[in-house]
Structures are given as structure tokens and as C-alpha cells.
Design an enzyme around this catalytic site. Sequence first.
Site: not given
Ligand code: HPA
Length: 277
Positions: A29, A60, A84, A86-87, A114, A212-213, A236, A248
Amino acid sequence: MIEKLQAAAAFVKQQFGEDVPKLALILGSGLGSFPATVDIVAELPYSSIPNHPVSTVVGHEGKLLLAADKKSGKRFLIMQGRVHFYEGYSMSEVVFPVRMFALLGVKTLIVTNAAGGVNPSFEAGELMVIEDHLNMMGTNPLIGVNFQELGTRFPDMSIPYSKRLIDMIRSVAMKSDISLRSGVYAGMTGPSFETPSEIKMLGILGASAVGMSTVPEVIVANHAGMEVGGVSFISNKGSGLSDNPLSHEEVGLAAKEVEPLFAHLMNGIVTVLLEED
Ligand code: HPA
């Protein structure tokens, strides 16, 4: 499923030529500007590739790129955007592109993503070479009938990320004066970000970053015998490690800032790998 994969691979060969590159890269991402620094020879929107899943997440972009190194002209593949779990896609949809790569003869896969920092010393904007991962998704993309054509029923996962590639990525970073962290990536399903206690738990389990990937793709790449390298961009601090709530948008903004550095590192990695070709 094998027929679906074969149809997709045949289409890519027809469009990109029989001589498909042995190196592929998956861009996470917000890291989509790296392609601007290489020559794009041809591109295929995922929607044009038979049976290929198409992402629903804003930001994306979904395209398969045939790219060439500006200096050597040598070619490689870029997956710009991924789908993903989660989608709502099934695991077999999530790993479809990597299996298609395997059928196309790709031998080396570089994954990027990310991620949130679990190690409290990690700051937003840092890069991390992935040394290993924790599959925290509660499932596995290899569950179900085994595709013997692609790999064995019980694949070894003792070297999920190639040591040679980890060392190479470190040396590219060093030569380019890019500070690079190392660590373990924990793959969660999302889409909710973690709670502060989950981040603490992941730290106790040995994770340095969370996202998450990536984990499903890397399992399938190992199954298919590919050599895998990975880079996380820390967008982050993990939940509870800073005062800010997570969003996001924050991930996207941090990605924009780190993009030049990331593109520089990726160019270095790709150049070294293509020299070996
Ligand atoms: N948690 C999960 N997935 C992420 C994060 C996070 O803090 N930052 C970017 N993708």
C-alpha cells in the site's frame, strides 16, 4: 484451480512474451511510486487477466507491470497492489498471483508492505528487512488439495526469507546510506488495527512489526520453491505505542514521505538481482 492459474499464466505470456522474467516484486500500500523510477515496458490491469482477483481498497492500484531496469534494460515483474484477506477474498484468491508467478517460472520474489511498529523503538518512516514472520491469520493458504505441480504437501518453512537476500538487502541499504531495521513481521487478518494488548502480545511473541498481508504470499512462494526477500515500511507506531489513533490515511501519508527512500532501496535491490540474471 490449476486450470484457472494456467489460463492466467498463458494470458500473461501472450501479452508479455514467452520469455517471462525470473524476478517479481509485490508493492504494498502506498508504495506505488517505485515504478516511476524504472522503465515500464507493458502493463496489464488485474481485471484483464483471466481469473485474477481485483482489489477493492482505495489506494491499491491493481496492475501487473513488465518493467525494465533503466541501466541494464533487464526485465522484471511488478505487482502494483495486491488483494487482501480482509477484503473478503479467500486465501486461494489472495495467493493467486504468486501461484501464477510460479507457473510463469518466477524464481525470486521480493515482497513489500506497510506495517505498524511493534518494537517500541521503531519510528514511522523507517524501513525493515523481514527476517522471518509469524502467521497470526488463523489459517493457511495451503489448506485444501495440494497442488503437487507447485510443491509438496508439507513444505519446509525453516528459511522463509532467504539469508542471501537479507544480507544483500542490508548491503544495498548500507551502500546507499539508508538506515534499515531488521525483524519479524506478524501477519494479522485485519481490517481492524490491533489493540494495545495485541501489540504487546506480538512483541512478546517476537514480532517487530505487524501488518495485514504478505504472510500468505510468502507461504505459497516457499511452497513453490521461490527465493523470497521482504521489506516492510513502518508507517506508524503500533497501537498503544503513541498517542495517535491509527488510520488508513496516516499509513498513506507516511508512505508518501518514505517513497523516495523506498524507491531508492528497491532500485538497488533490483539492480543487484538483475545483474545475477
Ligand atoms: N497494524 C496492522 N497493519 C498495519 C499497520 C498497523 O499498525 N500499519 C500499517 N499496516
